[in-house]
Enzyme design. Structure first.
Site, mmCIF file in Angstrom:
data_model
loop_
_atom_site.group_PDB
_atom_site.id
_atom_site.type_symbol
_atom_site.label_atom_id
_atom_site.label_comp_id
_atom_site.label_asym_id
_atom_site.label_seq_id
_atom_site.Cartn_x
_atom_site.Cartn_y
_atom_site.Cartn_z
ATOM 1 N N HIS A 11 6.741 3.972 -23.765
ATOM 2 C CA HIS A 11 6.875 3.219 -25.020
ATOM 3 C C HIS A 11 7.017 4.220 -26.169
ATOM 4 O O HIS A 11 6.253 5.197 -26.229
ATOM 5 C CB HIS A 11 5.657 2.310 -25.233
ATOM 6 C CG HIS A 11 5.797 1.481 -26.460
ATOM 7 N ND1 HIS A 11 6.603 0.361 -26.503
ATOM 8 C CD2 HIS A 11 5.292 1.639 -27.714
ATOM 9 C CE1 HIS A 11 6.574 -0.146 -27.725
ATOM 10 N NE2 HIS A 11 5.783 0.608 -28.474
ATOM 11 N N ARG B 56 14.543 -18.465 -15.221
ATOM 12 C CA ARG B 56 13.745 -17.235 -15.252
ATOM 13 C C ARG B 56 12.918 -17.064 -13.982
ATOM 14 O O ARG B 56 12.754 -15.958 -13.477
ATOM 15 C CB ARG B 56 12.855 -17.269 -16.515
ATOM 16 C CG ARG B 56 12.024 -16.052 -16.765
ATOM 17 C CD ARG B 56 12.798 -14.739 -16.770
ATOM 18 N NE ARG B 56 13.719 -14.577 -17.868
ATOM 19 C CZ ARG B 56 14.269 -13.405 -18.226
ATOM 20 N NH1 ARG B 56 13.974 -12.282 -17.585
ATOM 21 N NH2 ARG B 56 15.131 -13.342 -19.217
ATOM 22 N N ASP C 197 2.267 -3.828 -23.184
ATOM 23 C CA ASP C 197 1.859 -2.484 -23.657
ATOM 24 C C ASP C 197 0.338 -2.328 -23.725
ATOM 25 O O ASP C 197 -0.174 -1.590 -24.589
ATOM 26 C CB ASP C 197 2.473 -2.173 -25.036
ATOM 27 C CG ASP C 197 3.995 -2.218 -25.028
ATOM 28 O OD1 ASP C 197 4.599 -1.920 -23.983
ATOM 29 O OD2 ASP C 197 4.579 -2.569 -26.069
ATOM 30 N N ASN D 63 5.244 2.661 -17.663
ATOM 31 C CA ASN D 63 6.214 2.353 -18.713
ATOM 32 C C ASN D 63 6.173 3.448 -19.769
ATOM 33 O O ASN D 63 5.116 4.006 -20.047
ATOM 34 C CB ASN D 63 5.834 1.000 -19.353
ATOM 35 C CG ASN D 63 6.760 0.618 -20.490
ATOM 36 O OD1 ASN D 63 7.983 0.668 -20.354
ATOM 37 N ND2 ASN D 63 6.193 0.238 -21.635
ATOM 38 N N GLY E 159 -0.520 -7.717 -19.664
ATOM 39 C CA GLY E 159 -0.218 -7.818 -21.100
ATOM 40 C C GLY E 159 1.043 -7.054 -21.476
ATOM 41 O O GLY E 159 1.753 -6.523 -20.623
ATOM 42 N N GLY F 272 19.818 5.139 -20.781
ATOM 43 C CA GLY F 272 19.284 5.865 -19.629
ATOM 44 C C GLY F 272 18.995 7.333 -19.868
ATOM 45 O O GLY F 272 19.004 8.120 -18.922
ATOM 46 N N ASN G 125 16.097 8.532 -20.599
ATOM 47 C CA ASN G 125 14.847 8.804 -19.880
ATOM 48 C C ASN G 125 15.095 8.908 -18.378
ATOM 49 O O ASN G 125 14.511 9.753 -17.702
ATOM 50 C CB ASN G 125 13.800 7.737 -20.191
ATOM 51 C CG ASN G 125 13.100 7.993 -21.507
ATOM 52 O OD1 ASN G 125 12.267 8.884 -21.619
ATOM 53 N ND2 ASN G 125 13.474 7.235 -22.536
ATOM 54 N N ASP H 220 0.063 -3.574 -17.034
ATOM 55 C CA ASP H 220 -0.780 -4.685 -16.572
ATOM 56 C C ASP H 220 -0.157 -5.989 -17.058
ATOM 57 O O ASP H 220 0.996 -6.008 -17.490
ATOM 58 C CB ASP H 220 -2.240 -4.487 -17.016
ATOM 59 C CG ASP H 220 -2.411 -4.572 -18.525
ATOM 60 O OD1 ASP H 220 -1.431 -4.942 -19.220
ATOM 61 O OD2 ASP H 220 -3.519 -4.287 -19.012
#
Ligand code: GAR
Length: 197
Positions: free
Chosen positions: A110, A66, A151, A108, A149, A12, A14, A147
């Site tokens: 990355h 899931r 990344d 996100n 996908g 954590g 970030n 989205d």
């Protein structure tokens, strides 16, 4: 006021950068409504609690499959009533129903310069191991919209970081966090908050 939920799986740091940015005003007009983690051992949950933020554990282990987990994740995010979902080291694939409902409202961080070292299998330390194995001299971090996908969504901000002689994956990871991630993730939220105002 931009209400955000921060989704986390690990330490954590970030999340901490976001908390600090909200506190010192560099992320204006923003409230962290909730921290959500899939991992009971995530120190990020402690950081949330210590800062008086509702901190929710939602572990896949507590669900039969899931699909049930994905439904619960969507319901939990819905219940937080947020304008923006921030993935800050959340290592669970975001379910399709969440991506659809929160289109252009999920970002996100990355730890590479997308499109390098991203996609399936590239997360956390693995990204830096791959960068060192390839011998790149520059890496960095990317903030992007999420989205369907992995990344692949539109890029919001990127920051480059030099690889140095003798770097280990751990040393490089730390430098990418300090020089890039902890800056561009709060900066991206600040940009969105200003647009939202
Ligand atoms: C960060 O380096 C983040 O970029 C990465 O996980 C780490 C979480 O650290 N995310 C990914 O690899 C996503 N594909 P933190 O818990 O200390 O913020």
């Amino acid at each position: 006021m931009l209400r955000i939920a921060v989704l986390v799986s690990g330490g954590g740091t970030n999340l901490q950068a976001i908390i600090d940015g909200v506190k010192d005003g560099s992320i204006p007009n923003t409230q962290i409504a909730a921290v959500i983690s899939n991992n009971a051992g995530a120190y990020a949950l402690e950081r949330g609690k210590q800062n008086g933020i509702e901190s929710i554990l939602l572990s896949p282990k507590d669900f039969p499959d899931r699909e049930a987990y994905n439904e619960a994740l969507l319901a939990t995010i819905d219940s937080c009533n947020v304008d923006l979902v921030v993935l800050a080291g959340f290592l669970v694939k975001i379910p399709e129903q969440v991506v659809q409902k929160y289109s252009h409202r999920i970002i996100n961080i990355h730890p590479s310069l997308i499109p390098s070292f991203c996609g399936v299998g590239y997360y956390g330390l693995k990204v830096h191991e791959a960068a060192l194995a390839r011998g790149v001299k520059v890496t960095g971090a990317t903030v992007h919209y999420v989205d369907a996908g992995m990344d692949t969504g539109p890029i919001i901000l990127q920051k480059a970081v030099y690889v140095q002689e003798g770097d280990t994956p751990e040393v490089l990871q730390r430098r990418v966090m300090e020089e890039a991630e902890w800056k561009i993730l709060p900066q991206a939220i600040a940009m969105i908050a200003k647009e939202h105002a």
